[in-house]
Design an enzyme around this catalytic site. Structure first.
Site, PDB file in Angstrom:
ATOM      1  N   GLY A 169      -6.944   7.524  -4.334  1.00  0.00           N
ATOM      2  CA  GLY A 169      -7.522   7.157  -3.042  1.00  0.00           C
ATOM      3  C   GLY A 169      -7.363   8.168  -1.921  1.00  0.00           C
ATOM      4  N   GLU A 217      -1.029   9.132   1.933  1.00  0.00           N
ATOM      5  CA  GLU A 217      -1.533   7.935   1.257  1.00  0.00           C
ATOM      6  C   GLU A 217      -2.759   7.416   2.000  1.00  0.00           C
ATOM      7  OE1 GLU A 217      -2.223   6.099  -1.087  1.00  0.00           O
ATOM      8  OE2 GLU A 217      -0.412   4.984  -1.638  1.00  0.00           O
ATOM      9  N   ASP A 218      -3.661   6.785   1.279  1.00  0.00           N
ATOM     10  CA  ASP A 218      -4.867   6.276   1.951  1.00  0.00           C
ATOM     11  C   ASP A 218      -4.642   4.912   2.604  1.00  0.00           C
ATOM     12  OD1 ASP A 218      -4.607   5.340  -0.647  1.00  0.00           O
ATOM     13  OD2 ASP A 218      -6.731   4.941  -0.887  1.00  0.00           O
ATOM     14  N   ASP A 259      -0.878  -1.516   1.584  1.00  0.00           N
ATOM     15  CA  ASP A 259      -1.298  -2.909   1.496  1.00  0.00           C
ATOM     16  C   ASP A 259      -0.015  -3.754   1.390  1.00  0.00           C
ATOM     17  OD1 ASP A 259      -2.750  -5.199   0.822  1.00  0.00           O
ATOM     18  OD2 ASP A 259      -4.181  -4.113  -0.370  1.00  0.00           O
ATOM     19  N   LYS A 303      -2.528  -2.203   6.295  1.00  0.00           N
ATOM     20  CA  LYS A 303      -3.004  -3.597   6.367  1.00  0.00           C
ATOM     21  C   LYS A 303      -1.769  -4.473   6.518  1.00  0.00           C
ATOM     22  CE  LYS A 303      -6.716  -4.505   3.450  1.00  0.00           C
ATOM     23  NZ  LYS A 303      -7.220  -4.915   2.120  1.00  0.00           N
ATOM     24  N   VAL A 352     -11.596  -3.254   1.997  1.00  0.00           N
ATOM     25  CA  VAL A 352     -12.202  -2.048   2.566  1.00  0.00           C
ATOM     26  C   VAL A 352     -12.424  -0.977   1.500  1.00  0.00           C
ATOM     27  CG1 VAL A 352     -11.432  -2.385   4.930  1.00  0.00           C
ATOM     28  CG2 VAL A 352      -9.896  -1.241   3.327  1.00  0.00           C
ATOM     29  N   ARG A 395     -15.927   5.500  -3.289  1.00  0.00           N
ATOM     30  CA  ARG A 395     -15.002   6.472  -2.685  1.00  0.00           C
ATOM     31  C   ARG A 395     -15.741   7.500  -1.831  1.00  0.00           C
ATOM     32  NH1 ARG A 395     -10.012   5.736  -5.404  1.00  0.00           N
ATOM     33  NH2 ARG A 395     -10.161   5.236  -7.614  1.00  0.00           N
TER      34      ARG A 395
HETATM   35  C1  PRP Z   1      -4.260   1.656  -3.734  1.00  0.00           C
HETATM   36  C2  PRP Z   1      -3.957   2.562  -2.558  1.00  0.00           C
HETATM   37  C3  PRP Z   1      -2.472   2.617  -2.547  1.00  0.00           C
HETATM   38  C4  PRP Z   1      -2.072   1.251  -3.058  1.00  0.00           C
HETATM   39  C5  PRP Z   1      -1.696   0.388  -1.908  1.00  0.00           C
HETATM   40  O1  PRP Z   1      -4.280   2.432  -4.871  1.00  0.00           O
HETATM   41  O2  PRP Z   1      -4.526   3.848  -2.743  1.00  0.00           O
HETATM   42  O3  PRP Z   1      -1.967   3.627  -3.392  1.00  0.00           O
HETATM   43  O4  PRP Z   1      -3.200   0.718  -3.747  1.00  0.00           O
HETATM   44  O5  PRP Z   1      -1.348  -0.891  -2.335  1.00  0.00           O
HETATM   45  P1  PRP Z   1       0.099  -1.515  -2.172  1.00  0.00           P
HETATM   46  O6  PRP Z   1       0.611  -1.168  -0.798  1.00  0.00           O
HETATM   47  O7  PRP Z   1      -0.164  -2.982  -2.338  1.00  0.00           O
HETATM   48  O8  PRP Z   1       0.965  -0.964  -3.254  1.00  0.00           O
HETATM   49  P2  PRP Z   1      -4.895   1.980  -6.249  1.00  0.00           P
HETATM   50  O9  PRP Z   1      -3.810   1.492  -7.129  1.00  0.00           O
HETATM   51  O10 PRP Z   1      -6.079   1.092  -5.983  1.00  0.00           O
HETATM   52  O11 PRP Z   1      -5.363   3.328  -6.909  1.00  0.00           O
HETATM   53  P3  PRP Z   1      -6.393   4.449  -6.426  1.00  0.00           P
HETATM   54  O12 PRP Z   1      -5.779   5.103  -5.203  1.00  0.00           O
HETATM   55  O13 PRP Z   1      -6.448   5.364  -7.597  1.00  0.00           O
HETATM   56  O14 PRP Z   1      -7.710   3.794  -6.113  1.00  0.00           O
END
Ligand code: PRP
Length: 184
Positions: A46, A101-102, A105, A133, A155, A167
């Site tokens: 991400g 980090e993107d 959550d 978030k 999002v 993406r």
């Molecule tokens: C998403 C996002 C963070 C994580 C956040 O990644 O990029 O790394 O989830 O969630 P959390 O705070 O609940 O742990 P994802 O696992 O979707 O992988 P990606 O970045 O490869 O899309």
């Protein structure tokens, strides 16, 4: 027929993103200098677009490396299980590390990463997250820089996916519920 048709509304425009990323860069420039030669750790997948934009606002000498961790399946809910899919190429012992980090959550991914990287003996460890978030937080993580706080909606865009798509959207948008409701 385009990806954009699956977006209910734009939450953060391309201009707003670019302005904020530049501001984050300037703030980070206040903290590190050339001698620190910080290592930016991009959390794949991400954060790849955020990292690409952020790195070009940094004035100090720095390096980038990549880590991929997984906490989600193909759906929208965190399972709480974090796995390292790709580890850093280099040692971070004695290095100034900045995790990029993107989105934060539940906080589980970053909590795990921070704990894991801390055991490797970095000189310092900081975190820059584009989005947070807060409504979804389950684990407390200290974020040094945050771009935007976002509401508890699904999002996508600017690196963030749903089932590996969206993406490439240049903005952050809210996905139409019917798109992810289909796959449960
Ligand atoms: C998403 C996002 C963070 C994580 C956040 O990644 O990029 O790394 O989830 O969630 P959390 O705070 O609940 O742990 P994802 O696992 O979707 O992988 P990606 O970045 O490869 O899309």
């Amino acid at each position: 027929m385009g990806l954009q048709d699956d977006v209910a509304r734009v939450l953060i425009t391309e201009d707003e993103l670019q302005t904020r990323v530049a501001e984050l860069g300037w703030a980070i420039n206040e903290v590190y200098n050339d001698d620190d030669r910080p290592l930016l750790v991009c959390v794949l997948k991400g954060a790849f677009i955020f990292l690409a934009d952020l790195t070009r606002h940094l004035a100090m000498r720095h390096e980038v490396d990549f880590m991929e961790v997984s906490s989600y399946g193909a759906g929208t809910e965190s399972t709480g299980v974090v796995r390292i899919l790709l580890d850093l190429e280099q040692s971070i012992e004695g290095r100034h590390v900045l995790i990029v980090e993107d989105i934060v959550d539940s906080g589980r991914t970053l909590a795990y990463m921070a704990r894991n990287l801390q055991t490797r003996g970095p000189a310092s460890l900081r975190i820059c997250a584009l989005l947070s978030k807060p409504a979804r937080r389950e684990v407390d993580v200290e974020l040094d820089w945050v771009g935007f706080e976002v509401p508890n909606e699904f999002v996508v865009g600017y690196g963030l996916d749903y089932a590996e798509e969206y993406r490439s959207l240049p903005f952050i948008g809210v996905l139409k519920e019917e798109v992810y409701a289909k796959s449960g």
